[in-house]
Design an enzyme around this catalytic site. Structure first.
Site, PDB file in Angstrom:
ATOM      1  CG  ASP A 198      -7.198  -5.321  -2.217  1.00 45.26           C
ATOM      2  OD1 ASP A 198      -7.586  -6.252  -1.753  1.00 45.26           O
ATOM      3  OD2 ASP A 198      -6.954  -4.252  -2.005  1.00 45.26           O
TER       4      ASP A 198
ATOM      5  CG  MET B 163      -9.188  -7.703   3.209  1.00 42.89           C
ATOM      6  SD  MET B 163      -7.225  -8.338   3.351  1.00 42.89           S
ATOM      7  CE  MET B 163      -6.998  -7.822   4.917  1.00 42.89           C
TER       8      MET B 163
ATOM      9  CB  THR C 140      -2.517  -7.030  -4.676  1.00 40.78           C
ATOM     10  OG1 THR C 140      -3.785  -6.667  -4.149  1.00 40.78           O
ATOM     11  CG2 THR C 140      -2.511  -6.812  -6.049  1.00 40.78           C
TER      12      THR C 140
ATOM     13  CG  ASP D 289      -0.259   0.748  -6.667  1.00 39.97           C
ATOM     14  OD1 ASP D 289      -0.336   0.779  -7.977  1.00 39.97           O
ATOM     15  OD2 ASP D 289      -0.170   1.740  -5.878  1.00 39.97           O
TER      16      ASP D 289
ATOM     17  CE1 TYR E 217      -5.119  -7.879   7.751  1.00 43.16           C
ATOM     18  CE2 TYR E 217      -6.796  -7.822   9.312  1.00 43.16           C
ATOM     19  CZ  TYR E 217      -5.950  -7.247   8.767  1.00 43.16           C
ATOM     20  OH  TYR E 217      -5.787  -5.923   8.658  1.00 43.16           O
TER      21      TYR E 217
HETATM   22  O1  F6P Z   1      -2.562  -5.973   0.661  1.00 40.43           O
HETATM   23  C1  F6P Z   1      -3.866  -5.704   0.159  1.00 40.43           C
HETATM   24  C2  F6P Z   1      -4.751  -5.733   1.217  1.00 40.43           C
HETATM   25  O2  F6P Z   1      -4.904  -7.107   1.618  1.00 40.43           O
HETATM   26  C3  F6P Z   1      -6.198  -4.937   1.283  1.00 40.43           C
HETATM   27  O3  F6P Z   1      -6.800  -5.851   0.639  1.00 40.43           O
HETATM   28  C4  F6P Z   1      -6.303  -4.574   2.805  1.00 40.43           C
HETATM   29  O4  F6P Z   1      -6.880  -3.404   2.649  1.00 40.43           O
HETATM   30  C5  F6P Z   1      -4.882  -4.227   3.303  1.00 40.43           C
HETATM   31  O5  F6P Z   1      -3.974  -5.304   2.639  1.00 40.43           O
HETATM   32  C6  F6P Z   1      -4.807  -4.543   4.873  1.00 40.43           C
HETATM   33  O6  F6P Z   1      -3.571  -4.724   5.105  1.00 40.43           O
HETATM   34  P1  F6P Z   1      -2.841  -4.455   6.429  1.00 40.43           P
HETATM   35  O7  F6P Z   1      -3.900  -4.722   7.595  1.00 40.43           O
HETATM   36  O8  F6P Z   1      -1.743  -5.554   6.740  1.00 40.43           O
HETATM   37  O9  F6P Z   1      -2.332  -3.244   6.454  1.00 40.43           O
END
Ligand code: F6P
Length: 439
Positions: free
Chosen positions: A212, A255, A210, A182, A360
């Site tokens: 998500d 996530m 993504t 997004d 992760y």
């Molecule tokens: O890109 C989406 C995502 O994986 C989400 O699910 C998660 O909340 C976020 O990224 C966390 O990413 P970072 O810890 O790299 O900011």
């Protein structure tokens, strides 16, 4: 966008399915295949014949996407063309497959030789960071599909749009592919608007990345299937751990900040899950803890899957945001772990809780076979769209077809689970959970 087929929301929002073009496509494609996609082929947004009939009866247009695919005529002459690729935001399985697909398609399908890989997301378009672009060739990307992460690096956060366009101009880039979610698409839309303001012939094409899976008007972002499959393995482990001890509880955090698609789909994939908690469906702690107690009394073990954005109302946190401007959820996994342990201690009913947070690990994996193929075709179609002169759009997937989605349509809101829709209702059927909503 909900899973409901609402007839008026597109009209009300003034959103259009029309894709911007840089100009007339005059050059014949060098591709030698029989199956080229005519410019007027479209994919219906609504697939329900009742809705289609109602729209026709009301004399309204049927909303539809442009079908993606290679065109007979190109806007860009491939000779001397320069393209760029940038990857932004969080990792997702399959990013390297998409980079590879774009490079191979540009090179072998169209004969484009000059491809810049901009490093570390939109930072790579701002010279002050000192991230020099890398030259991407077929040899350089040959084996990268086997790797997780992104070989170009990534970053979050906005950069100065004017300076990014300056960089594209300075490098002589005619097409920029932005692989991201997004926030990345919003950035891409801003870059496309600045390019239009300057009257430049530069195409901006997004590829939906993504885990998500929350990009509107796109059924599935690449990497989502891999993430769900891996989440299922973790849930299986949590189930085995819970089964192995008396009053065992396996608690898995996945996530999903605003959309609980991974939690919901992996709960269906491993239907041993007893409670699936997602951001879209708030619940009260007393109803959850009592349902958990009943489950333990009845079966002696329980599996809970919680999406990271679930239950935020229970923690009373302030508004913290990441560099992309996304609300940063409080740690619902650790919160629930403590609440559950304290609650059952208070009841004099000891539980054995195993908490697993694989977030992760899941998103940094290489893509599985499905997502590698999906990423390849999204990448190819991104190149076809760019070569034909489309811009300010992201490649999508709808009703088993590849589509062109205008960026304003894709970013107008996040896709979320509809609590009244088929997905959530089947999660309820699979888990049997009945939790009270907050008053
Ligand atoms: O890109 C989406 C995502 O994986 C989400 O699910 C998660 O909340 C976020 O990224 C966390 O990413 P970072 O810890 O790299 O900011």
């Amino acid at each position: 966008m909900s899973e409901n087929e609402d007839l008026t929301f597109l009209d009300d929002l003034g959103l259009s399915f029309a894709v911007d073009r840089l100009g007339q496509a005059r050059y014949p494609t060098p591709m030698r295949i029989g199956c080229l996609t005519p410019d007027d082929e479209r994919i219906l947004y609504h697939s329900d014949p009742v809705i289609v009939r109602r729209l026709l009866d009301e004399g309204r247009d049927l909303p539809s996407f442009e079908r993606a695919g290679p065109r007979e005529r190109l806007f860009f002459d491939p000779r001397g063309l320069r393209a760029g690729i940038v990857t932004c935001g969080g990792l997702c399985p399959g990013i390297n497959d998409v980079i590879r697909a774009i490079v191979l398609s540009l090179h072998f399908h169209y004969g484009v030789e000059a491809i810049d890989g901009f490093r570390y997301g939109y930072e790579g378009l701002i010279p002050d960071y000192g991230h020099k672009p890398v030259a991407l060739t077929p040899a350089r990307v040959e084996m990268i599909g086997n790797l997780g992460g992104t070989v170009l690096g990534t970053s979050r956060g906005k950069q100065d749009v004017g300076r990014m366009v300056d960089t594209l101009q300075a490098h002589g880039v005619h097409i920029l592919f932005t692989i991201g979610g997004d926030g990345t698409l919003r950035g891409a839309g801003a870059i496309a608007a600045e390019i239009a303001r300057r009257g430049l012939p530069i195409a901006i094409i997004g590829v939906p990345k993504t885990i998500d899976n929350d990009i509107a008007f796109i059924e599935r972002s690449f990497g989502f299937v891999t993430a769900t499959a891996e989440a299922r393995r973790v849930i299986e482990g949590a189930h085995s751990e819970a089964l192995a001890v008396h009053n065992g509880i396996g608690l898995v955090k996945l996530m999903g900040r605003e959309s609980g698609f991974i939690a919901a789909h992996s709960s269906l994939a491993d239907s041993q899950v007893n409670f699936c908690l997602v951001p879209e469906v708030p619940f009260t702690l007393p109803s959850f803890l009592e349902a958990l107690r009943e489950r333990l009394v009845a079966r002696g073990h329980a599996v809970i899957v919680v999406a990271e954005g679930a239950g935020q109302h229970l923690m009373g946190r302030g508004d913290t945001r990441d560099a992309s401007g996304n609300a940063k959820p409080g740690d619902i996994g650790l919160f629930l772990r403590q609440v559950i342990i304290d609650h059952f201690e208070g009841l004099g009913m000891p539980v054995n809780l195993k908490y697993i947070d694989p977030s992760y690990i899941i998103r940094s994996l290489p893509a599985n076979a499905y997502d590698s193929a999906y990423g390849l075709l999204l990448g190819y179609n991104a190149v076809h769209a760019a070569m034909s002169g489309r811009t300010n759009m992201v490649v999508g997937y709808w009703n088993n077809e590849y589509t062109h989605v205008p960026i304003p349509l894709a970013v107008h809101e996040r896709k979320t689970i509809n609590p009244q829709g088929w997905l959530w209702n089947n999660v309820l059927l699979a888990t049997g959970q009945r939790l009270a909503p907050p008053a």
